[in-house]
Design a protein around this motif. Sequence first.
Motif, mmCIF file in Angstrom:
data_model
loop_
_atom_site.group_PDB
_atom_site.id
_atom_site.type_symbol
_atom_site.label_atom_id
_atom_site.label_comp_id
_atom_site.label_asym_id
_atom_site.label_seq_id
_atom_site.Cartn_x
_atom_site.Cartn_y
_atom_site.Cartn_z
ATOM 1 N N GLU A 195 0.838 -1.208 0.000
ATOM 2 C CA GLU A 195 0.000 0.000 0.000
ATOM 3 C C GLU A 195 0.873 1.258 0.000
ATOM 4 O O GLU A 195 0.642 2.188 -0.779
ATOM 5 C CB GLU A 195 -0.931 0.006 1.216
ATOM 6 C CG GLU A 195 -1.820 1.233 1.281
ATOM 7 C CD GLU A 195 -2.752 1.241 2.486
ATOM 8 O OE1 GLU A 195 -3.545 2.193 2.576
ATOM 9 O OE2 GLU A 195 -2.698 0.319 3.327
ATOM 10 N N GLU A 196 1.892 1.270 0.846
ATOM 11 C CA GLU A 196 2.779 2.435 0.924
ATOM 12 C C GLU A 196 3.685 2.535 -0.307
ATOM 13 O O GLU A 196 3.982 3.634 -0.772
ATOM 14 C CB GLU A 196 3.614 2.385 2.206
ATOM 15 C CG GLU A 196 2.823 2.768 3.432
ATOM 16 C CD GLU A 196 2.359 4.214 3.373
ATOM 17 O OE1 GLU A 196 3.199 5.121 3.497
ATOM 18 O OE2 GLU A 196 1.141 4.425 3.186
ATOM 19 N N LEU A 234 2.852 1.616 -3.309
ATOM 20 C CA LEU A 234 1.979 2.148 -4.364
ATOM 21 C C LEU A 234 1.776 3.649 -4.185
ATOM 22 O O LEU A 234 1.777 4.395 -5.162
ATOM 23 C CB LEU A 234 0.640 1.419 -4.378
ATOM 24 C CG LEU A 234 -0.316 1.822 -5.492
ATOM 25 C CD1 LEU A 234 0.309 1.594 -6.874
ATOM 26 C CD2 LEU A 234 -1.628 1.059 -5.376
ATOM 27 N N ARG A 235 1.629 4.104 -2.952
ATOM 28 C CA ARG A 235 1.506 5.545 -2.690
ATOM 29 C C ARG A 235 2.725 6.288 -3.239
ATOM 30 O O ARG A 235 2.595 7.302 -3.924
ATOM 31 C CB ARG A 235 1.369 5.805 -1.189
ATOM 32 C CG ARG A 235 1.386 7.296 -0.828
ATOM 33 C CD ARG A 235 1.458 7.526 0.673
ATOM 34 N NE ARG A 235 2.601 6.934 1.350
ATOM 35 C CZ ARG A 235 3.829 7.467 1.372
ATOM 36 N NH1 ARG A 235 4.091 8.588 0.736
ATOM 37 N NH2 ARG A 235 4.805 6.858 2.023
ATOM 38 N N MET A 236 3.908 5.755 -2.985
ATOM 39 C CA MET A 236 5.134 6.406 -3.457
ATOM 40 C C MET A 236 5.283 6.298 -4.970
ATOM 41 O O MET A 236 5.788 7.221 -5.613
ATOM 42 C CB MET A 236 6.345 5.837 -2.720
ATOM 43 C CG MET A 236 6.371 6.233 -1.252
ATOM 44 S SD MET A 236 7.853 5.691 -0.353
ATOM 45 C CE MET A 236 7.526 3.935 -0.147
ATOM 46 N N LYS A 246 2.868 6.436 -7.050
ATOM 47 C CA LYS A 246 1.992 7.499 -7.565
ATOM 48 C C LYS A 246 2.611 8.879 -7.351
ATOM 49 O O LYS A 246 2.486 9.750 -8.214
ATOM 50 C CB LYS A 246 0.612 7.387 -6.934
ATOM 51 C CG LYS A 246 -0.132 6.165 -7.442
ATOM 52 C CD LYS A 246 -1.517 6.026 -6.842
ATOM 53 C CE LYS A 246 -2.211 4.797 -7.436
ATOM 54 N NZ LYS A 246 -3.578 4.665 -6.984
ATOM 55 N N GLU A 247 3.301 9.079 -6.240
ATOM 56 C CA GLU A 247 4.011 10.345 -6.016
ATOM 57 C C GLU A 247 5.090 10.541 -7.072
ATOM 58 O O GLU A 247 5.261 11.641 -7.605
ATOM 59 C CB GLU A 247 4.658 10.363 -4.624
ATOM 60 C CG GLU A 247 3.689 10.539 -3.490
ATOM 61 C CD GLU A 247 4.363 10.469 -2.120
ATOM 62 O OE1 GLU A 247 5.620 10.518 -2.035
ATOM 63 O OE2 GLU A 247 3.635 10.369 -1.115
ATOM 64 N N THR A 268 -2.483 -1.637 -9.401
ATOM 65 C CA THR A 268 -3.240 -1.758 -8.155
ATOM 66 C C THR A 268 -2.349 -2.353 -7.063
ATOM 67 O O THR A 268 -1.336 -3.005 -7.351
ATOM 68 C CB THR A 268 -4.472 -2.669 -8.324
ATOM 69 O OG1 THR A 268 -4.010 -4.015 -8.586
ATOM 70 C CG2 THR A 268 -5.379 -2.180 -9.439
ATOM 71 N N GLU A 269 -2.766 -2.157 -5.830
ATOM 72 C CA GLU A 269 -2.037 -2.729 -4.701
ATOM 73 C C GLU A 269 -2.006 -4.256 -4.795
ATOM 74 O O GLU A 269 -0.983 -4.891 -4.529
ATOM 75 C CB GLU A 269 -2.696 -2.284 -3.399
ATOM 76 C CG GLU A 269 -2.004 -2.766 -2.159
ATOM 77 C CD GLU A 269 -2.732 -2.344 -0.896
ATOM 78 O OE1 GLU A 269 -2.525 -3.035 0.126
ATOM 79 O OE2 GLU A 269 -3.500 -1.363 -0.902
ATOM 80 N N LYS A 318 7.477 4.525 9.304
ATOM 81 C CA LYS A 318 6.868 4.985 8.063
ATOM 82 C C LYS A 318 7.815 4.674 6.922
ATOM 83 O O LYS A 318 9.033 4.833 7.063
ATOM 84 C CB LYS A 318 6.628 6.500 8.141
ATOM 85 C CG LYS A 318 6.030 7.078 6.877
ATOM 86 C CD LYS A 318 5.892 8.585 6.974
ATOM 87 C CE LYS A 318 5.168 9.070 5.743
ATOM 88 N NZ LYS A 318 5.835 10.056 4.983
ATOM 89 N N GLU A 324 11.110 10.045 -0.669
ATOM 90 C CA GLU A 324 10.229 11.197 -0.491
ATOM 91 C C GLU A 324 11.051 12.478 -0.410
ATOM 92 O O GLU A 324 12.118 12.496 0.222
ATOM 93 C CB GLU A 324 9.404 11.046 0.790
ATOM 94 C CG GLU A 324 8.358 9.977 0.718
ATOM 95 C CD GLU A 324 7.546 9.857 2.010
ATOM 96 O OE1 GLU A 324 7.952 10.420 3.048
ATOM 97 O OE2 GLU A 324 6.505 9.179 1.964
#
Length: 170
Positions: free
Chosen positions: A17-18, A20-22, A24-25, A39-40, A70, A97
């Motif tokens: 999940e995390e 995938l978040r990155m 997308k960033e 997708t996740e 994190k 990040e």
Amino acid sequence: MASENVVIRAARPGDCEEILRMIKELAVYEKMPEKATLTEEALRDDAFGDQPYYRALVAEVGSNLTDRTKLIGYAMYYFCYCPWLGRGIYLEDFYVEPAHRGRGIGTSIMKEVAKIGVKHRCNKMQWVCLNWNDVAVKFYQKHGGKDVTVEEKWHLFRMDQQELAAFARE
């Protein structure tokens, strides 16, 4: 600010999940957010299923004052083969990040991928970088990366799913 400890470790299924978040960033930064359609579930299946298509490392930060951690960076890689040199490792995606850049975390992640390549007797590590990303180009060159587009005059070609399916039907 609380002191933080950064650990580079192999990704686990619960990290998807995390990651995938990155992803997308990174797609937003690369000015292609519409291209990040993974997708996740696919990300998890493709790394932790019966036939893994990639492996990943994550950078995890934890505070000395709490037990909370994190994910702040990742690298996706897979093994490849070169008929001229033999074994290789391909660094598919690499991200830290923005708030955590400039502290050596990116260097640590990339170095861990390189160590994996050496451990598996790879003769090269390869990756691509957008031509306008001067910060990344300088980072890679600082660590010994060579731009084979310039030095060896290679072009990277690709067929996306639609072209791949059409070509396969011909």
